[in-house]
Design an enzyme around this catalytic site. Sequence first.
Site, PDB file in Angstrom:
ATOM      1  N   ARG A 108       0.089  -8.480  -8.290  1.00  0.00           N
ATOM      2  CA  ARG A 108      -0.816  -9.267  -7.446  1.00  0.00           C
ATOM      3  C   ARG A 108      -2.246  -8.757  -7.481  1.00  0.00           C
ATOM      4  NH1 ARG A 108       4.046  -9.386  -4.826  1.00  0.00           N
ATOM      5  NH2 ARG A 108       3.494  -7.574  -3.577  1.00  0.00           N
ATOM      6  N   GLU A 150      10.116   4.727  -1.457  1.00  0.00           N
ATOM      7  CA  GLU A 150      10.945   5.125  -0.321  1.00  0.00           C
ATOM      8  C   GLU A 150      12.162   5.934  -0.812  1.00  0.00           C
ATOM      9  OE1 GLU A 150      12.841   2.935   3.594  1.00  0.00           O
ATOM     10  OE2 GLU A 150      12.019   1.735   1.954  1.00  0.00           O
TER      11      GLU A 150
HETATM   12  P1  AMP Z   1       1.816   0.960  -1.551  1.00  0.00           P
HETATM   13  O1  AMP Z   1       2.008   1.636  -2.880  1.00  0.00           O
HETATM   14  O2  AMP Z   1       2.832   1.352  -0.533  1.00  0.00           O
HETATM   15  O3  AMP Z   1       0.397   1.111  -1.039  1.00  0.00           O
HETATM   16  O4  AMP Z   1       2.096  -0.566  -1.771  1.00  0.00           O
HETATM   17  C1  AMP Z   1       1.165  -1.358  -2.374  1.00  0.00           C
HETATM   18  C2  AMP Z   1       1.797  -2.369  -3.284  1.00  0.00           C
HETATM   19  O5  AMP Z   1       2.958  -2.960  -2.723  1.00  0.00           O
HETATM   20  C3  AMP Z   1       0.806  -3.465  -3.553  1.00  0.00           C
HETATM   21  O6  AMP Z   1       0.797  -3.710  -4.940  1.00  0.00           O
HETATM   22  C4  AMP Z   1       1.322  -4.654  -2.767  1.00  0.00           C
HETATM   23  O7  AMP Z   1       1.337  -5.792  -3.575  1.00  0.00           O
HETATM   24  C5  AMP Z   1       2.728  -4.293  -2.341  1.00  0.00           C
HETATM   25  N1  AMP Z   1       2.923  -4.373  -0.883  1.00  0.00           N
HETATM   26  C6  AMP Z   1       3.209  -3.350  -0.058  1.00  0.00           C
HETATM   27  N2  AMP Z   1       3.389  -3.748   1.189  1.00  0.00           N
HETATM   28  C7  AMP Z   1       3.209  -5.085   1.189  1.00  0.00           C
HETATM   29  C8  AMP Z   1       3.262  -6.106   2.195  1.00  0.00           C
HETATM   30  N3  AMP Z   1       3.555  -5.840   3.478  1.00  0.00           N
HETATM   31  N4  AMP Z   1       3.019  -7.379   1.812  1.00  0.00           N
HETATM   32  C9  AMP Z   1       2.735  -7.667   0.538  1.00  0.00           C
HETATM   33  N5  AMP Z   1       2.678  -6.760  -0.456  1.00  0.00           N
HETATM   34  C10 AMP Z   1       2.916  -5.477  -0.143  1.00  0.00           C
END
Ligand code: AMP
Length: 170
Positions: free
Chosen positions: A58, A95
């Site tokens: 995305r 996780e």
């Molecule tokens: P993180 O590595 O935990 O910061 O997660 C970021 C990635 O996970 C991004 O590429 C987002 O597209 C996806 N992501 C994480 N949480 C969400 C959420 N609540 N809604 C949509 N996409 C998310």
Amino acid sequence: MKIENYIRDIQGFPKKEILFKDITPLLNDPKARKECLSVLVNSLKGQKIDKVVGAESRGFFFGILLAQELNAGFVPVRKPNKLPYDKISATYELEYGTDSLEMHIDAIKKGDKVLVHDDVLATGGTAKAVCELVEKLGGEIVQCNFLMELTFLNGREKIKENPIFAALTY
Ligand code: AMP
């Protein structure tokens, strides 16, 4: 025009405990998309950008729009085994377990001014891995920007050495 009206909350996707931020209404509306793009571009205050690096998948949507608007190159960071040429990789924690992201070795030149982009900053693991890839190739990160930051997950702590901007915060 309120960008937040074009983000749809989906409770329980892809897992029960997640409130998924769906950007497809934003992608589907040219005026909202344009507004969101200009908010992101304005946050750079005219700083020069050589490469926009977008995280799969995305991060590709606005990543490409940003690169076009900023007259910069676009670099896709992809999940393992998707890129065809020589590549580097960075591992990050999930996780349960780990995952990695990859980038072509010639995507960034030493000293390139880089904008890192993704749709959501959640725990920051993805953004941190992307920053590591950029730094391995000698790129200088000008900003990490996001459509949304989920502040309660404190992802910015993981990339705090870089300027961070989010069009929306939750
Ligand atoms: P993180 O590595 O935990 O910061 O997660 C970021 C990635 O996970 C991004 O590429 C987002 O597209 C996806 N992501 C994480 N949480 C969400 C959420 N609540 N809604 C949509 N996409 C998310």
